[in-house]
Write an enzyme that holds these catalytic residues in place. Structure first.
Site, PDB file in Angstrom:
ATOM      1  CD  GLU A 214      -2.963  -1.250   2.196  1.00  0.00           C
ATOM      2  OE1 GLU A 214      -3.985  -1.944   2.015  1.00  0.00           O
ATOM      3  OE2 GLU A 214      -2.754  -0.620   3.261  1.00  0.00           O
ATOM      4  CD  GLU A 325      -3.732  -6.096   3.071  1.00  0.00           C
ATOM      5  OE1 GLU A 325      -4.633  -5.349   3.549  1.00  0.00           O
ATOM      6  OE2 GLU A 325      -2.526  -5.906   3.274  1.00  0.00           O
TER       7      GLU A 325
END
Length: 542
Positions: A214, A325
């Protein structure tokens, strides 16, 4: 994982056409193609589902089994963590593990200095790296016929540009860029070479190497987008220098953004610009990775599927898209302990068939220290198992999914609310599984799901077929409710844990069916509870 604020509401279109991409099956409702018995059932009042086993099917790969996530690497040295992980492999078919932080300073991977710059004792190691903790984890995976899904993070303190301005997680995820990108590349290259030397190139070719986590969230990467591009290039080229057949990709973007702190680029834009940059600069990218949670802001009217479809459109043709995810919520939420998580994930699975090549649930266990280690067995944790290994509803859905076949057949739905959907799957033995969900997407102005009574009509079923159903909802497969009824003990006794575990079990119920007069027609009715899943298994007759 990211702590994204809830996304704004989006209008949902009433679902009146195909769930399974079967226009011919949908037309059969009005043409009478399915025979008199099915046609009569279809005229009943209420939502209708048609499954036509006589129509051509399509592939239904078990992409959710490609990988599962497990918080940070050092926990993987724990026995209870490994026990729960390997249970997921044995019972759910999970193939690989993705964790944060194999390069965290606490993993001792690249700690040439420590405690404010003191030089490490040269007796400890023969070079600047230590692979012992990592290989202890990877040995356990490989010995259990699993594989690492390698996330290359975070930055060892010995390589960081400067001290982090803050530390947002309990464990030492270091979000800083390197002071020297060449030194970062040297670390990654030495790591990849050691893995090949230890496990062999045939094994390590199975491991995706994902660069970072991320980078479009300030808590996970302090550098700007160009800095991440440099980080990625250094890592990717180092891996390819070890062996060109090793697989490397990224950028592991977050779908949503924090509601606080410095604004960053939305995940879809960051992902698209990363792919454009890599293509323009001939930087190797063997696969794309992204994250999405249903509560992420601006994710679109189809929930996580909207985000993933945009990622697919921005991924160069022929390259896999791995979602590393995914879950119903990006923050601790009671939904994660209840059937909502199962219904949400089934919806995501159905709406992303043919779109993604992996759906890695965050996470397999509530043995989880990103903010702190919880004591309460149920606390809205991300895991599909509690800290004691009790299976939550999403775990039970994955058990069901693991047992279904790999061929999707046409399913058409009419007259149902937008919260209802489903899929029909067959296996090599001719059994049919019809999996249905009733789930309202997250959002402050979304109307909650309501129980829905459905008439399901099938055509092409073998004579003498039998049907059973398993439910996951408020009244079935609900260990969380059992824990509440035991007065929510923080430290349950062993008898209490057995009672909670018993409440988690799936139970078969015989389903009354009506056989038609021709072409193997069969019909039944069921009520699908709000935020529930119904899994109907139809076996061939003797």
């Amino acid at each position: 994982m990211n702590d994204n604020a809830e996304r704004p509401p989006s209008s949902l279109t009433r679902r009146g056409v195909l769930i399974g991409g079967a226009a011919a099956a949908g037309a059969a409702l009005t043409s009478g193609l399915l025979g008199s018995s099915s046609a009569s059932a279809a005229q009943a009042v209420g939502p209708q589902i048609l499954v036509d086993l006589l129509q051509p099917g399509s592939d239904f790969p078990h992409v959710w089994e490609r990988a599962i996530a497990g918080d940070w690497a050092k926990q993987a040295l724990r026995r209870d963590y490994q026990d729960q992980l390997f249970t997921c492999h044995d019972e759910l078919g999970m193939q690989s593990l993705r964790t944060h932080g194999i390069f965290n300073t606490s993993m001792s991977t690249a700690d040439s200095t420590f405690n404010g710059g003191r030089t490490r004792n040269p007796a400890y190691t023969q070079d600047n790296y230590s692979w012992f903790n990592i290989t202890q984890i990877y040995d356990a995976l490989v010995d259990h016929n699993m594989h690492p899904f390698v996330e290359l993070s975070s930055m060892p303190e010995s390589l960081q540009l400067s001290a982090p301005p803050f530390r947002g997680l309990l464990f030492d995820f270091n979000q800083m860029p390197p002071a020297d990108f060449a030194a970062w590349g040297k670390l990654v290259g030495a790591f990849a070479k050691h893995m090949v030397d230890r496990y062999g190139i045939a094994e390590v070719r199975k491991w995706p190497f994902e660069v970072w986590n991320e980078p479009n969230l300030f808590t996970f990467y302090d550098g700007d987008q160009q800095s991440y591009f440099n980080l990625y290039r250094s890592a990717a080229e180092a891996i390819k220098n070890v062996d060109a057949s090793l697989q490397v990709g990224g950028p592991a973007t977050s779908a949503g953004q924090f509601s606080f702190g410095p604004p960053r680029m939305p995940g879809t834009q960051y992902y698209r610009e990363f792919m454009q940059w890599a293509t323009a600069n001939n930087v190797p990218v063997d696969f794309g990775t992204a994250h999405g949670y249903e509560t992420d802001r601006n994710i679109g009217p189809e929930g996580t599927a909207s985000f993933f479809k945009q990622n697919r459109a921005d991924t160069p043709a022929g390259r896999p898209l791995y979602i590393t995810e995914v879950n119903v919520s990006s923050t601790n939420d009671p939904k994660l302990d209840k059937s909502d998580a199962a219904a949400s994930f089934l919806r995501t699975v159905i709406e992303t068939v043919g779109v993604v090549d992996a759906l890695a649930i965050w996470t397999f266990s509530d043995i989880y220290e990103e903010l702190t280690q919880a004591d309460n067995p149920f606390h809205g944790g991300f895991g599909i198992q509690t800290i004691h290994g009790i299976k939550k509803p999403l775990y039970r859905l994955l058990q069901i999914l693991h047992g279904v076949g790999d061929k999707r057949v046409p399913l058409a739905l009419t007259g149902a609310p937008s919260t209802v959907g489903g899929i029909a799957v067959t296996d090599a033995k001719g059994a049919v599984d019809v999996l249905l969900y009733n789930h309202a997407l997250a959002g402050p102005h979304q109307a909650p799901a309501q129980p829905a009574t459905l008439t399901v009509n099938l055509s092409g079923v073998a004579p003498g077929a039998k049907a059973r159903v398993q439910y996951i909802d408020e009244d079935h497969t609900n260990p969380y409710r059992e824990w509440l009824e035991l007065n929510s003990p923080e430290y349950p006794t062993r008898p209490q844990l057995r009672a909670i575990s018993d409440a988690s079990e799936l139970h078969d119920r015989r389903l009354d069916i009506t056989q038609g007069r021709g072409r193997g027609d069969l019909s039944f009715m069921l009520t699908l509870p709000a935020e529930g899943v119904a899994a109907v298994h139809i076996s061939r007759g003797n």
